[in-house]
Motif scaffolding. Structure first.
Motif, mmCIF file in Angstrom:
data_model
loop_
_atom_site.group_PDB
_atom_site.id
_atom_site.type_symbol
_atom_site.label_atom_id
_atom_site.label_comp_id
_atom_site.label_asym_id
_atom_site.label_seq_id
_atom_site.Cartn_x
_atom_site.Cartn_y
_atom_site.Cartn_z
ATOM 1 N N ASN A 393 0.916 -1.334 -0.037
ATOM 2 C CA ASN A 393 -0.012 0.092 0.104
ATOM 3 C C ASN A 393 0.899 1.346 -0.030
ATOM 4 O O ASN A 393 0.647 2.359 -0.585
ATOM 5 C CB ASN A 393 -1.096 0.138 1.276
ATOM 6 N N TYR A 503 -10.493 3.523 1.035
ATOM 7 C CA TYR A 503 -9.473 2.755 0.197
ATOM 8 C C TYR A 503 -9.434 3.545 -1.307
ATOM 9 O O TYR A 503 -8.717 3.462 -1.994
ATOM 10 C CB TYR A 503 -9.874 1.341 0.192
ATOM 11 N N GLY A 512 -7.781 -2.564 1.109
ATOM 12 C CA GLY A 512 -6.466 -1.887 1.790
ATOM 13 C C GLY A 512 -6.083 -2.331 3.073
ATOM 14 O O GLY A 512 -6.679 -3.282 3.961
#
Length: 537
Positions: A393, A503, A512
């Motif tokens: 991420n 997200y 996420g």
């Protein structure tokens, strides 16, 4: 912990390597006669380069070997990696150079075909060298055995005579399993043509079993009487497998579900030859992301190199360890989860009771190549400061030009003393995360504009973050995120809807990380910029 305690736990462990090991313990309740080592075998067809299937079979067999050694308090064992390099080349592989050279030698034993890479004595010698290099790379303890060496040197001659003595009984096993047209040409023995060098699929007549002489029609129609000894013939696959079990004294060999019938027929032939079918596990085959069977010709598989580009050796071992009797998908998308699940099991290992340790994949993987298992294993109880998912991420928001050093500069927000030398395991994941993000994540990202209620919630989050110091703990940030999601004023039916909005608007993905952890890692100021960008849409 005493050895007797470990042995007692191994006798009742439900972990599949111990279940397999107990088959061998039952086979040899007093140990193998004469104190001989129990022989484990894996087979390799060198018509192509080693692949993930080769790795999984050697790894899984090694895990059973180590489990058996625990169960028997160190009974001797051996592992043979056997190359079927007397096989005739049936088709030209797609992934090698000089295809014309191979095409001109179709049908000949792999060990008698020139190396298209121009490095070794033959195509088989090249691929065998790649196999050994491949297995050595992962530290496997094995002995390499080549079918060509055994056939050519005469080491299999007595076993081949035994096949001729029992030719009729072997035909009685095999013929009922074949279609009528195949029955007409089937022979347990495949002579090598004296004129072309091709491995022939022709009927043969046994002339003298003790001398090893057979009669057959060569490719030009001429009748030939020829010995099958000293590399002048090889055996048909199922007969060859049985002969090898008996000649080498194989006690354990696993195989894929597609060879279930072969195991049955080869087991019957082994008995005819005076031997015994080895113990073994029949494992399920891998599927691609569409649930279809993986095929070399389709190219829908996954290579070792691909896995190691986007993941780690340990995560691959972890994925292959689990549920060998269940069909599993094998594709790029499973790698991130496998990396993080491996670390979850590794973290738990040091605190687990012995019976739970024996069911922990990391316990088995740490022993695979002679290492220490359990709470004393190097790295047991370790925890990654940042999960691979969270790292992905972070890399995702840094964009396509993210670098290794840039990632570490952000890790400094989250990891005390963020020095790659002090966190080698985490450092080893940065480049795979960059590669995975570049090749598979970035092309799919889409940052949507927030809905009205989502925009209001994002503004509220921005206001909360503005009041927090940059070094605020992830849990404290997470609390703020929760409070906004629970506030009825913003109209979220559930926290799930709030996190999905975060997200999709901030990260460009429908899934996420834990947002408190992400914000702490990416930095409060940087996160506020993400919110500003989202609101500007």
């Amino acid at each position: 912990m005493t050895d007797s305690t470990l042995i007692a736990a191994a006798k009742t462990s439900k972990a599949w390597p111990f279940e397999e090991a107990r088959k061998l313990a039952k086979r040899f309740p007093q140990g193998k006669p004469g104190g001989e080592p129990v022989l484990f075998e894996t087979g390799y067809g060198p018509s192509g380069l080693p692949h993930i299937g080769t790795f999984q079979e050697v790894l899984r067999t090694t895990l059973v070997r180590r489990a058996y050694e625990v169960l028997t308090d160190g009974a001797p064992t051996r592992l043979v990696a056997f190359s079927d390099d007397m096989d005739g080349l049936r088709k030209v592989p797609d992934n090698v150079p000089n295809g014309e050279l191979l095409a001109a030698n179709l049908g000949k034993p792999l060990s008698r075909i020139p190396d298209p890479f121009g490095k070794y004595e033959s195509f088989a010698h090249h691929n065998n060298a790649m196999l050994c290099e491949f297995l050595d790379r992962f530290g496997f303890d094995y002995e390499f055995v080549s079918a060509s060496d055994r056939y050519n040197s005469g080491a299999f001659d007595d076993a081949l005579r035994n096949v001729l003595r029992n030719y009729g009984a072997i035909m009685d096993v095999m013929l009922p399993t074949l279609r009528a047209e195949r029955q007409a040409t089937y022979s347990p023995v495949l002579p090598v043509s004296p004129s072309s060098g091709v491995v022939l699929q022709v009927p043969v007549e046994v002339v003298d079993a003790e001398a090893g002489i057979i009669r057959f029609a060569d490719e030009d129609g001429s009748t030939v009487e020829q010995s099958i000894l000293g590399g002048q013939a090889k055996l048909q696959w199922k007969v060859d497998w049985a002969m090898r079990w008996v000649a080498l004294g194989v006690d354990y060999e696993m195989c894929g579900k597609d060879l279930t019938d072969s195991v049955t027929q080869s087991g019957k032939i082994a008995k005819i030859l005076g031997g015994r079918r080895p113990e073994g596990l029949i494992y399920e085959l891998f599927l691609d992301e569409k649930g279809e069977k993986i095929s070399k010709s389709k190219g829908n598989g996954l290579t070792i190199e691909e896995w190691l580009r986007y993941g780690t050796e340990e995560s691959l071992g972890f994925y292959l360890f689990r549920e060998p009797k269940s069909a599993k998908q094998l594709h790029i998308g499973i790698i991130p989860r496998a990396v993080d699940e491996y670390w979850q099991f590794r973290e738990r290992l040091a605190e687990q009771d012995l019976d739970k340790q024996l069911g922990n994949p990391v316990w088995h993987l740490s022993r695979a190549n002679g290492g220490v298992a359990g709470a004393d294993a190097p790295g047991a109880g370790d925890k990654l400061a940042v999960t691979f998912g969270l790292l992905l991420n972070l890399v995702g928001v840094l964009g396509p030009r993210a670098t290794h050093d840039q990632v570490w500069s952000y890790l400094g927000n989250y990891v005390h003393d963020a020095n790659p030398a002090d966190h080698p395991e985490l450092n080893n994941l940065v480049d795979p995360a960059l590669a995975y993000n570049r090749d598979f994540v970035l092309p799919t990202l889409h940052h949507r504009a927030p809905a009205a209620n989502e925009a209001a919630a994002l503004k509220a989050l921005d206001g909360e973050l503005a009041e927090l110091p940059e070094d605020t703990a992830a849990e404290d940030i997470q609390t703020k995120v929760y409070e906004i999601g629970k506030d009825e004023a913003f109209g979220f039916e559930s926290l799930r809807d709030w996190f999905k909005a975060l997200y999709e608007t901030l990260l460009g993905s429908s899934q996420g990380p834990r947002m408190g952890s992400f914000i702490a890692l990416y930095g409060i100021a940087n996160t506020r910029k993400l919110i500003e960008e989202a609101l500007s849409r």
